[in-house]
Design a protein around this motif. Sequence first.
Motif, short mmCIF file in Angstrom:
data_model
loop_
_atom_site.label_atom_id
_atom_site.label_comp_id
_atom_site.label_asym_id
_atom_site.label_seq_id
_atom_site.Cartn_x
_atom_site.Cartn_y
_atom_site.Cartn_z
N ALA A 101 36.14 -55.77 -3.68
CA ALA A 101 35.38 -55.41 -4.63
C ALA A 101 35.77 -54.50 -5.87
N ALA A 102 36.65 -53.69 -5.55
CA ALA A 102 37.26 -53.07 -6.84
C ALA A 102 37.92 -53.97 -7.71
N ILE A 103 38.68 -54.92 -7.06
CA ILE A 103 39.61 -55.81 -7.94
C ILE A 103 38.70 -56.70 -8.69
N GLU A 104 37.49 -57.24 -8.00
CA GLU A 104 36.61 -58.04 -8.78
C GLU A 104 35.73 -57.11 -9.77
N TYR A 105 35.43 -56.15 -9.62
CA TYR A 105 34.61 -55.21 -10.72
C TYR A 105 35.65 -54.98 -11.90
N SER A 106 37.07 -54.64 -11.60
CA SER A 106 37.97 -54.21 -12.56
C SER A 106 37.63 -55.57 -13.78
N ARG A 107 37.32 -56.77 -13.29
CA ARG A 107 37.25 -57.77 -14.35
C ARG A 107 35.78 -57.84 -14.87
N LYS A 108 34.93 -57.77 -13.85
CA LYS A 108 33.44 -57.88 -14.29
C LYS A 108 32.63 -56.70 -14.89
N SER A 109 33.38 -55.53 -14.41
CA SER A 109 32.46 -54.23 -14.59
C SER A 109 33.78 -53.30 -14.71
N PRO A 110 34.43 -53.34 -15.83
CA PRO A 110 35.71 -52.51 -16.00
C PRO A 110 35.56 -51.20 -15.94
N LYS A 111 34.34 -50.40 -16.23
CA LYS A 111 34.31 -48.95 -16.14
C LYS A 111 33.67 -48.50 -15.04
N THR A 112 33.55 -49.45 -13.81
CA THR A 112 33.14 -48.67 -12.38
C THR A 112 34.27 -48.55 -11.69
N ILE A 113 34.52 -47.52 -10.91
CA ILE A 113 35.25 -47.00 -10.30
C ILE A 113 34.63 -47.31 -8.73
N VAL A 114 35.39 -48.03 -8.03
CA VAL A 114 35.01 -48.19 -6.58
C VAL A 114 35.90 -47.57 -5.65
N ALA A 115 35.26 -46.53 -4.82
CA ALA A 115 36.05 -45.71 -3.88
C ALA A 115 35.57 -45.64 -2.85
N LEU A 116 36.42 -45.25 -1.53
CA LEU A 116 36.08 -44.88 -0.37
C LEU A 116 36.46 -43.44 -0.12
N LEU A 117 35.35 -43.00 0.67
CA LEU A 117 35.46 -41.25 0.81
C LEU A 117 35.48 -41.11 2.54
N HIS A 118 36.36 -40.27 2.86
CA HIS A 118 36.38 -39.58 4.21
C HIS A 118 35.84 -38.25 4.13
N PRO A 119 34.52 -38.04 4.82
CA PRO A 119 33.96 -36.82 4.42
C PRO A 119 34.31 -35.67 5.31
N GLY A 120 35.13 -35.88 6.46
CA GLY A 120 35.55 -34.75 7.30
C GLY A 120 34.54 -34.77 8.49
N THR A 121 34.75 -34.22 9.36
CA THR A 121 33.61 -33.96 10.76
C THR A 121 32.36 -33.09 9.94
N THR A 122 31.41 -33.68 10.10
CA THR A 122 30.13 -33.07 9.30
C THR A 122 29.12 -33.07 10.45
N ASP A 123 28.37 -31.68 10.38
CA ASP A 123 27.41 -31.46 11.59
C ASP A 123 26.40 -32.00 11.00
N THR A 124 26.07 -33.41 11.75
CA THR A 124 25.04 -34.37 11.67
C THR A 124 24.79 -34.94 12.89
N ARG A 125 23.67 -35.62 13.11
CA ARG A 125 23.48 -36.59 14.24
C ARG A 125 24.54 -37.47 14.90
N LEU A 126 25.27 -37.93 13.79
CA LEU A 126 26.25 -38.93 14.05
C LEU A 126 27.33 -38.29 14.84
N SER A 127 27.85 -37.21 14.39
CA SER A 127 28.98 -36.32 15.15
C SER A 127 28.62 -35.38 16.42
N GLN A 128 27.40 -35.20 16.54
CA GLN A 128 26.89 -34.04 17.36
C GLN A 128 27.55 -34.33 18.86
N PRO A 129 27.62 -35.34 19.38
CA PRO A 129 27.99 -35.72 20.82
C PRO A 129 29.82 -35.56 20.86
N PHE A 130 30.38 -35.37 19.56
CA PHE A 130 31.67 -35.32 19.70
C PHE A 130 32.26 -34.23 18.95
#
Length: 264
Positions: free
Chosen positions: A191-220
């Motif tokens: 998507a970042a590659i296609e956006y660079s042509r069609k929406s060149p001022k959009t930054i598409v990024a992926l983020l790792h949040p670390g282990t956060t104290d939420t329901r998703l991580s609680q069992p682990f």
Amino acid sequence: MAGLADVNSINALIVGANRGIGFGFVQKLLQDDRIDYPEGGTATHRLFAAHREPVTPELSQLAAQYPDRLILVPMDVTDEDAIAAGIQQIRESVNQLHLVIYCVGLLHNEEIQPEKGLQQITTEPLLRYFQVNSIGAILLAKHLLPLLKHSEPSVFASISAKVGSIGDNQLGGWYGYRASKAALNMFMKNAAIEYSRKSPKTIVALLHPGTTDTRLSQPFQRNVPPEKLFSVDRTVSQLLAVINSLQIENSGQFFSWDGSELPW
């Protein structure tokens, strides 16, 4: 090159706003000094909170507290028609967005647990992992393009996970979750590659949040050192700092909560 930090007036969309990190972003952005009222009282900054039904009481209370700033948008990310309807609702209020954060994620629920070995893999949980963790994000990218294609910088960030890094994988296991996050990374790189042509001022990024104290991580959380288990507020603050530091040349990259780049 300009990034989101250079924009004085932002409209934002948080997808997965009912709880966890998504709800934390809603809370934090409502406190953002840039989300303010000019003289005359008309809101120039809008925050859209996309959520599954039913909406949680906490999100409903915030919407009641900020009726002119926070707009609730029902959205099931596993249903493309629902995504399209949610985006249409947003387009009836604003003609552009500056920040979109995809916070939806599935690791476990009553029917699904992360697999420890090959014998635990079955088809239906795998399909569900991909529906929620990967496919929803790329369908969102498809329908959001008109709202992100404008003359100011914008950011489309998706919450990924370090365990989705193929290069970093040393432990194995968690087949569906790892693979669906790796798929998310590839989808958004494309998507970042296609956006660079069609929406060149959009930054598409992926983020790792670390282990956060939420329901998703609680069992682990048992083996997570206390200093590595982040509160939602800390995670959101750290990720917003990364988002605000992004420049257009960072589009299509994968970052950890501390701003370091992660391997694919």
